[in-house]
Write a protein that holds these residues in place. Sequence first.
Motif, PDB file in Angstrom:
ATOM      1  N   ASN A  75       0.820  -1.211   0.000  1.00 12.99           N
ATOM      2  CA  ASN A  75       0.000   0.000   0.000  1.00 12.99           C
ATOM      3  C   ASN A  75       0.854   1.261   0.000  1.00 12.99           C
ATOM      4  N   TRP A  76       2.095   1.114   0.442  1.00 11.17           N
ATOM      5  CA  TRP A  76       3.042   2.242   0.474  1.00 11.17           C
ATOM      6  C   TRP A  76       3.623   2.447  -0.925  1.00 11.17           C
ATOM      7  N   ARG A  77       4.577   1.619  -1.338  1.00  3.32           N
ATOM      8  CA  ARG A  77       5.137   1.721  -2.694  1.00  3.32           C
ATOM      9  C   ARG A  77       5.916   0.472  -3.100  1.00  3.32           C
ATOM     10  N   ALA A  78       5.750  -0.628  -2.374  1.00  2.00           N
ATOM     11  CA  ALA A  78       6.525  -1.839  -2.639  1.00  2.00           C
ATOM     12  C   ALA A  78       5.795  -2.793  -3.575  1.00  2.00           C
ATOM     13  N   VAL A  79       6.564  -3.496  -4.392  1.00  2.00           N
ATOM     14  CA  VAL A  79       6.054  -4.528  -5.292  1.00  2.00           C
ATOM     15  C   VAL A  79       6.822  -5.816  -5.026  1.00  2.00           C
TER      16      VAL A  79
END
Length: 401
Positions: free
Chosen positions: A74-78
Amino acid sequence: MSDQLERVRDLDRTLRAFTCVGTSAGPSDERPDAIVLGVKDLFDVAGLPTGLGTTAVPARQATSTAAAVTALQNWRAVVVGKTVTSEFAYFGANATRNPWNTDFSPGGSSSGSAAAVGAGLVPLAIGTQTNGSVVRPAAYCGVVGFKPTYGAIPTDGLWLYAPSIDTVGVFARTVGLAGTAADVMSGGDLGFATATAPEPSELRIGVVHTQDWSATSTEMRAVLEGTARQLADAGARVTESTTPLCGDEGLSLHRTISEFEGAAAIGQLGIERVDLVGEKVREMLDHAATISADAYQQAQERRAELVTEMDEALSTVDFLLTVPASGTAPSAGDNGDPRYCTRWSLAGTPAICLPAALGEHGLPLGVQLVGRRGSDARLLNCAQSVEELLAFAPNYKRLDR
């Protein structure tokens, strides 16, 4: 994303840090500033198998995602895959190799996460620590490894070996990224995003030599003492410290508590082929069978007393400076001795490993900073100041491809 996955597959052929390479749909998938993430194979990630590092239990395809991973997505990690763990997050070695020299171990149990970040396959990975499973592999692989205060990060969707000790940890090449990711997983409760790094001259540091100091290498001692001198020269107040956990009692308590809980957790998996369980785990299960419920309860009660005493001992310093391991990484097939982290895991204190130098065989050496429970933001900010003094980052040029 397909290019990222292919890069990880290609670079991982020698390192063997990933047990599976693949992604799980998330809100950051199309972000241009997305950060690729490796996830220790104890966390559930929807659409990917959870294998616990063993062949004794069939890998289970996860249908939901662990809370810590979801927060990062939800932050910016994949997510780009699941990283290798020692069997059931215990001591056994595995196929993963050290990125600085593949003849050597990356440590464990978060072997794959530490190695993947060290090698530059991913900038960020998560793991767990029961004993020394974040800090020690971080030291061996030359990366930042941060274990926050026990309970700071939710463990929903994570298989726990020892529920009263296990803590989610994070690996990165900088304190800033490690601290930010840990703060995200905590829901912002660590407070790192709003804190600022102190000047070295503002720091109060206690240098700790535990009872195991004599077993550390000459190189390791030199790095710790050199770091203490650098901090003192920069104006920090550096003193020798002792804590209630410097002796062997903490090691014994940790073994009693973690093995009693670990045996119970493994027992709940319904293993039918015990012959498929690795030697290290079998030895642990045999010993755990001798631990009574009364002994376990007494150990927990004594632990609580020591934790209170530790809080008092840490009230006069910003952090303790100590070693994260006995020296550089041992040869492949040996995950090393976790005792230099055991006491702090028992106490539930935040701890962070910072890479400090390169030693024999081109292998990294680190230092460990330990803070008071609940002082995670302060510890991370202090670590940023120490990180700047150590200036290890240029060494990564040897690994990056």
